[in-house]
Design a protein around this motif. Structure first.
Motif, PDB file in Angstrom:
ATOM      1  N   ILE A   3       0.827  -1.197   0.000  1.00  0.00           N
ATOM      2  CA  ILE A   3       0.000   0.000   0.000  1.00  0.00           C
ATOM      3  C   ILE A   3       0.866   1.254   0.000  1.00  0.00           C
ATOM      4  O   ILE A   3       1.997   1.237   0.484  1.00  0.00           O
ATOM      5  CB  ILE A   3      -0.960   0.032   1.209  1.00  0.00           C
ATOM      6  CG1 ILE A   3      -0.177   0.208   2.520  1.00  0.00           C
ATOM      7  CG2 ILE A   3      -1.826  -1.202   1.255  1.00  0.00           C
ATOM      8  CD1 ILE A   3      -1.082   0.457   3.718  1.00  0.00           C
ATOM      9  N   GLU A   4       0.305   2.290  -0.596  1.00  0.00           N
ATOM     10  CA  GLU A   4       0.881   3.629  -0.486  1.00  0.00           C
ATOM     11  C   GLU A   4       0.035   4.350   0.548  1.00  0.00           C
ATOM     12  O   GLU A   4      -1.129   4.655   0.298  1.00  0.00           O
ATOM     13  CB  GLU A   4       0.811   4.359  -1.828  1.00  0.00           C
ATOM     14  CG  GLU A   4       1.545   3.667  -2.959  1.00  0.00           C
ATOM     15  CD  GLU A   4       1.292   4.360  -4.297  1.00  0.00           C
ATOM     16  OE1 GLU A   4       0.798   5.520  -4.281  1.00  0.00           O
ATOM     17  OE2 GLU A   4       1.560   3.745  -5.331  1.00  0.00           O
ATOM     18  N   GLU A   5       0.596   4.598   1.701  1.00  0.00           N
ATOM     19  CA  GLU A   5      -0.203   5.160   2.790  1.00  0.00           C
ATOM     20  C   GLU A   5      -0.745   6.539   2.430  1.00  0.00           C
ATOM     21  O   GLU A   5       0.003   7.462   2.156  1.00  0.00           O
ATOM     22  CB  GLU A   5       0.634   5.220   4.071  1.00  0.00           C
ATOM     23  CG  GLU A   5       0.950   3.843   4.640  1.00  0.00           C
ATOM     24  CD  GLU A   5       1.501   3.913   6.050  1.00  0.00           C
ATOM     25  OE1 GLU A   5       1.278   4.937   6.724  1.00  0.00           O
ATOM     26  OE2 GLU A   5       2.150   2.951   6.465  1.00  0.00           O
ATOM     27  N   ASN A   6      -2.082   6.606   2.415  1.00  0.00           N
ATOM     28  CA  ASN A   6      -2.762   7.861   2.089  1.00  0.00           C
ATOM     29  C   ASN A   6      -3.993   8.011   2.970  1.00  0.00           C
ATOM     30  O   ASN A   6      -5.019   8.520   2.543  1.00  0.00           O
ATOM     31  CB  ASN A   6      -3.132   7.884   0.603  1.00  0.00           C
ATOM     32  CG  ASN A   6      -3.536   9.266   0.125  1.00  0.00           C
ATOM     33  OD1 ASN A   6      -3.206  10.281   0.734  1.00  0.00           O
ATOM     34  ND2 ASN A   6      -4.270   9.303  -0.970  1.00  0.00           N
ATOM     35  N   GLY A   7      -3.870   7.503   4.192  1.00  0.00           N
ATOM     36  CA  GLY A   7      -4.960   7.629   5.146  1.00  0.00           C
ATOM     37  C   GLY A   7      -6.023   6.570   5.036  1.00  0.00           C
ATOM     38  O   GLY A   7      -7.051   6.646   5.709  1.00  0.00           O
ATOM     39  N   GLN A   8      -5.803   5.536   4.178  1.00  0.00           N
ATOM     40  CA  GLN A   8      -6.840   4.540   3.959  1.00  0.00           C
ATOM     41  C   GLN A   8      -6.765   3.360   4.919  1.00  0.00           C
ATOM     42  O   GLN A   8      -7.718   2.591   5.036  1.00  0.00           O
ATOM     43  CB  GLN A   8      -6.787   4.024   2.514  1.00  0.00           C
ATOM     44  CG  GLN A   8      -5.662   3.016   2.212  1.00  0.00           C
ATOM     45  CD  GLN A   8      -4.339   3.686   1.868  1.00  0.00           C
ATOM     46  OE1 GLN A   8      -4.061   4.785   2.306  1.00  0.00           O
ATOM     47  NE2 GLN A   8      -3.522   3.009   1.069  1.00  0.00           N
ATOM     48  N   GLY A   9      -5.631   3.187   5.610  1.00  0.00           N
ATOM     49  CA  GLY A   9      -5.507   2.070   6.533  1.00  0.00           C
ATOM     50  C   GLY A   9      -4.064   1.633   6.673  1.00  0.00           C
ATOM     51  O   GLY A   9      -3.142   2.255   6.126  1.00  0.00           O
ATOM     52  N   THR A  10      -3.874   0.536   7.397  1.00  0.00           N
ATOM     53  CA  THR A  10      -2.530   0.035   7.654  1.00  0.00           C
ATOM     54  C   THR A  10      -2.484  -1.477   7.460  1.00  0.00           C
ATOM     55  O   THR A  10      -3.516  -2.157   7.489  1.00  0.00           O
ATOM     56  CB  THR A  10      -2.091   0.343   9.097  1.00  0.00           C
ATOM     57  OG1 THR A  10      -3.057  -0.233  10.010  1.00  0.00           O
ATOM     58  CG2 THR A  10      -2.030   1.847   9.330  1.00  0.00           C
ATOM     59  N   LEU A  11      -1.264  -1.992   7.275  1.00  0.00           N
ATOM     60  CA  LEU A  11      -1.057  -3.430   7.197  1.00  0.00           C
ATOM     61  C   LEU A  11      -0.664  -3.941   8.581  1.00  0.00           C
ATOM     62  O   LEU A  11       0.175  -3.356   9.261  1.00  0.00           O
ATOM     63  CB  LEU A  11       0.044  -3.763   6.189  1.00  0.00           C
ATOM     64  CG  LEU A  11      -0.280  -3.495   4.715  1.00  0.00           C
ATOM     65  CD1 LEU A  11       0.907  -3.860   3.838  1.00  0.00           C
ATOM     66  CD2 LEU A  11      -1.520  -4.266   4.271  1.00  0.00           C
ATOM     67  N   ARG A  12      -1.302  -5.032   8.997  1.00  0.00           N
ATOM     68  CA  ARG A  12      -1.015  -5.645  10.281  1.00  0.00           C
ATOM     69  C   ARG A  12      -0.144  -6.890  10.052  1.00  0.00           C
ATOM     70  O   ARG A  12      -0.437  -7.712   9.183  1.00  0.00           O
ATOM     71  CB  ARG A  12      -2.301  -6.094  10.965  1.00  0.00           C
ATOM     72  CG  ARG A  12      -3.255  -4.971  11.297  1.00  0.00           C
ATOM     73  CD  ARG A  12      -2.795  -4.172  12.475  1.00  0.00           C
ATOM     74  NE  ARG A  12      -3.916  -3.608  13.196  1.00  0.00           N
ATOM     75  CZ  ARG A  12      -3.834  -2.594  14.024  1.00  0.00           C
ATOM     76  NH1 ARG A  12      -2.642  -2.030  14.245  1.00  0.00           N
ATOM     77  NH2 ARG A  12      -4.903  -2.139  14.642  1.00  0.00           N
ATOM     78  N   ASN A  13       0.886  -7.017  10.871  1.00  0.00           N
ATOM     79  CA  ASN A  13       1.732  -8.200  10.824  1.00  0.00           C
ATOM     80  C   ASN A  13       1.144  -9.253  11.758  1.00  0.00           C
ATOM     81  O   ASN A  13       1.006  -9.021  12.959  1.00  0.00           O
ATOM     82  CB  ASN A  13       3.161  -7.843  11.239  1.00  0.00           C
ATOM     83  CG  ASN A  13       4.144  -8.964  10.918  1.00  0.00           C
ATOM     84  OD1 ASN A  13       3.738 -10.023  10.461  1.00  0.00           O
ATOM     85  ND2 ASN A  13       5.415  -8.721  11.168  1.00  0.00           N
ATOM     86  N   ASN A  14       0.784 -10.430  11.212  1.00  0.00           N
ATOM     87  CA  ASN A  14       0.151 -11.488  11.982  1.00  0.00           C
ATOM     88  C   ASN A  14       1.035 -12.728  12.029  1.00  0.00           C
ATOM     89  O   ASN A  14       1.662 -13.100  11.039  1.00  0.00           O
ATOM     90  CB  ASN A  14      -1.196 -11.872  11.356  1.00  0.00           C
ATOM     91  CG  ASN A  14      -2.146 -10.703  11.262  1.00  0.00           C
ATOM     92  OD1 ASN A  14      -2.845 -10.386  12.215  1.00  0.00           O
ATOM     93  ND2 ASN A  14      -2.180 -10.036  10.116  1.00  0.00           N
ATOM     94  N   LEU A  15       1.046 -13.371  13.185  1.00  0.00           N
ATOM     95  CA  LEU A  15       1.814 -14.586  13.406  1.00  0.00           C
ATOM     96  C   LEU A  15       3.306 -14.335  13.162  1.00  0.00           C
ATOM     97  O   LEU A  15       3.747 -13.190  13.077  1.00  0.00           O
ATOM     98  CB  LEU A  15       1.282 -15.732  12.545  1.00  0.00           C
ATOM     99  CG  LEU A  15      -0.215 -16.076  12.749  1.00  0.00           C
ATOM    100  CD1 LEU A  15      -0.636 -17.231  11.847  1.00  0.00           C
ATOM    101  CD2 LEU A  15      -0.512 -16.398  14.211  1.00  0.00           C
ATOM    102  N   SER A  16       4.067 -15.410  13.031  1.00  0.00           N
ATOM    103  CA  SER A  16       5.514 -15.255  12.853  1.00  0.00           C
ATOM    104  C   SER A  16       6.065 -16.439  12.076  1.00  0.00           C
ATOM    105  O   SER A  16       5.382 -17.453  11.855  1.00  0.00           O
ATOM    106  CB  SER A  16       6.208 -15.162  14.222  1.00  0.00           C
ATOM    107  OG  SER A  16       5.964 -16.335  14.987  1.00  0.00           O
ATOM    108  N   GLY A  17       7.312 -16.310  11.681  1.00  0.00           N
ATOM    109  CA  GLY A  17       7.975 -17.369  10.939  1.00  0.00           C
ATOM    110  C   GLY A  17       7.295 -17.659   9.618  1.00  0.00           C
ATOM    111  O   GLY A  17       6.856 -16.745   8.912  1.00  0.00           O
TER     112      GLY A  17
END
Length: 390
Positions: A3-17
């Motif tokens: 995404i190109e951040e423009n106020g529309q939201g964010t990416l969440r990092n889930n789990l690991s490995g």
């Protein structure tokens, strides 16, 4: 997804490995930056409001308006389902031979019609909220494809969108995780039910549709329910009083652009471009609905006059049959006899008269028994752009 951040939201990092993945958490609609709509978009909004008002006004002067609304609800259900790949046609939906719903695509569309009716009924009793949408979703997926995916229940696991066979790691879009989904739906419910006098209701419908599709709160049926939500929003905000047009008309005709626009908002925050596309789509759909209604009323008047002028003593039964055809434009002799409470021979004579007048046409010339007949001019108006996507 990037995404190109423009106020529309964010990416969440889930789990690991190896199990790690990113999901998208959309910005609450109440927190959106100021929308900078173009003058052209404002003109389109105004034109759309006028056209929907014209459509509402026409219904006050149309005989059997409820019957036409039923047909429009069926067309919206068909178009919306076709966007998802349903191969049902308008004739399939109306054919007496499909009454047992053995055709799975017909059952999908019939459920959509029932879901619309359920949503409109519930709006009279409760606010437009997640609880209402869950009940509508339960009707939408009742006994059809997707019935194993918890109809009426919000998803409790992660879903994703992408080509057939893709994994969460290769998906083109991953909706909010479960925690973010709960917050997204709460925010969406507040936005729907908190008055925003300064925002046009059609713009509100555009934003709510986008946010719902982005949330993807169910395991199946999100696209159809999201488009049904457009109609419910317009009724909820007083733009419409019933399901009197089919907003999926242009979304189906421009399916690739429809999906591209939704994706672009998620990736680049292009709310203004999405709203412009949405407004243009609704305007064209409203124009088509107005044109179809005018053509249907004109056909009714012409058919009424033709029956009166040509059928003599059987004209009364002829007018009753016309009323049946406007609700059931594909019929057979047995159905007509039952509906009019007349004998089979009398019904057969009436059908022959309607054939001679050009009102009815046999749908399969090769069949001698159980032949079906179509009110062809009527069907041709409703079939407009309602063929499945191949």
């Amino acid at each position: 997804m990037q995404i190109e951040e423009n106020g529309q939201g964010t990416l969440r990092n889930n789990l690991s490995g190896k199990l790690a993945y990113y999901s998208f958490f959309p910005t609450p609609l109440q927190s959106l930056r100021q929308l900078n709509l173009t003058e052209e978009t404002y003109r389109t909004l105004s034109a759309c409001s006028r056209k929907l008002g014209e459509l509402e006004g026409m219904l006050y002067f149309v005989p059997n308006a409820d019957m036409y609304l039923t047909m429009y609800a069926r067309k919206e259900a068909l178009l919306s389902s076709q966007i998802e790949g349903t191969q049902c046609t308008f004739d399939d939906l109306l054919s007496p031979s499909q009454t047992q719903l053995h055709h799975k695509d017909v059952a999908d569309v019939v459920n959509y019609v029932r879901a619309v009716a359920r949503g409109v009924e519930l709006l009279k009793k409760m606010p437009l909220c997640t609880r209402l949408l869950r009940q509508v979703h339960a009707v939408l997926l009742d006994g059809v494809r997707g019935t194993e995916k918890n109809p009426g229940e919000l998803r409790s696991s992660q879903n994703w969108i992408g080509p057939s066979g893709c994994t969460i790691a290769t998906a083109s879009f991953v909706p909010p995780n479960i925690e973010d989904l709960s917050n997204t739906l709460q925010d969406l419910e507040r936005f729907i039910n908190e008055p925003q006098v300064e925002m046009d209701p059609i713009v509100r419908a555009a934003l709510v549709h986008y946010q719902f599709e982005t949330a993807h709160p169910f395991l199946d049926g999100n696209g159809r329910l999201g488009r049904l939500l457009i109609t419910l929003m317009l009724i909820n905000d007083g733009v419409l009083h019933s399901c009197l047009f089919y907003p999926s008309f242009q979304f189906k005709k421009n399916r690739s652009e429809y999906y591209r626009q939704l994706t672009s908002v998620r990736e680049r925050g292009t709310y203004e471009e999405w709203i412009e596309f949405f407004c243009n789509s609704l305007l064209e759909s409203a124009k088509d609905s107005v044109g179809s209604l005018k053509n249907l009323v004109d056909l009714h008047n012409r058919s009424t006059a033709t029956i009166t002028e040509n059928l003599g003593r059987t004209a009364a039964n002829g007018q009753r049959l016309l009323g049946i055809l406007e609700e059931h434009p594909i019929v057979d002799t047995a159905f007509i006899a039952a509906q009019l409470d007349i004998g089979r021979s009398t019904a057969s004579s009436l059908v022959k008269s309607f054939e001679e007048l050009g009102i009815l046409r046999p749908l399969d010339e090769s069949r001698q028994r159980y032949r079906q007949y179509g009110y062809e001019e009527y069907l041709s108006i409703l079939r407009e752009d309602a063929e499945p996507i191949r």
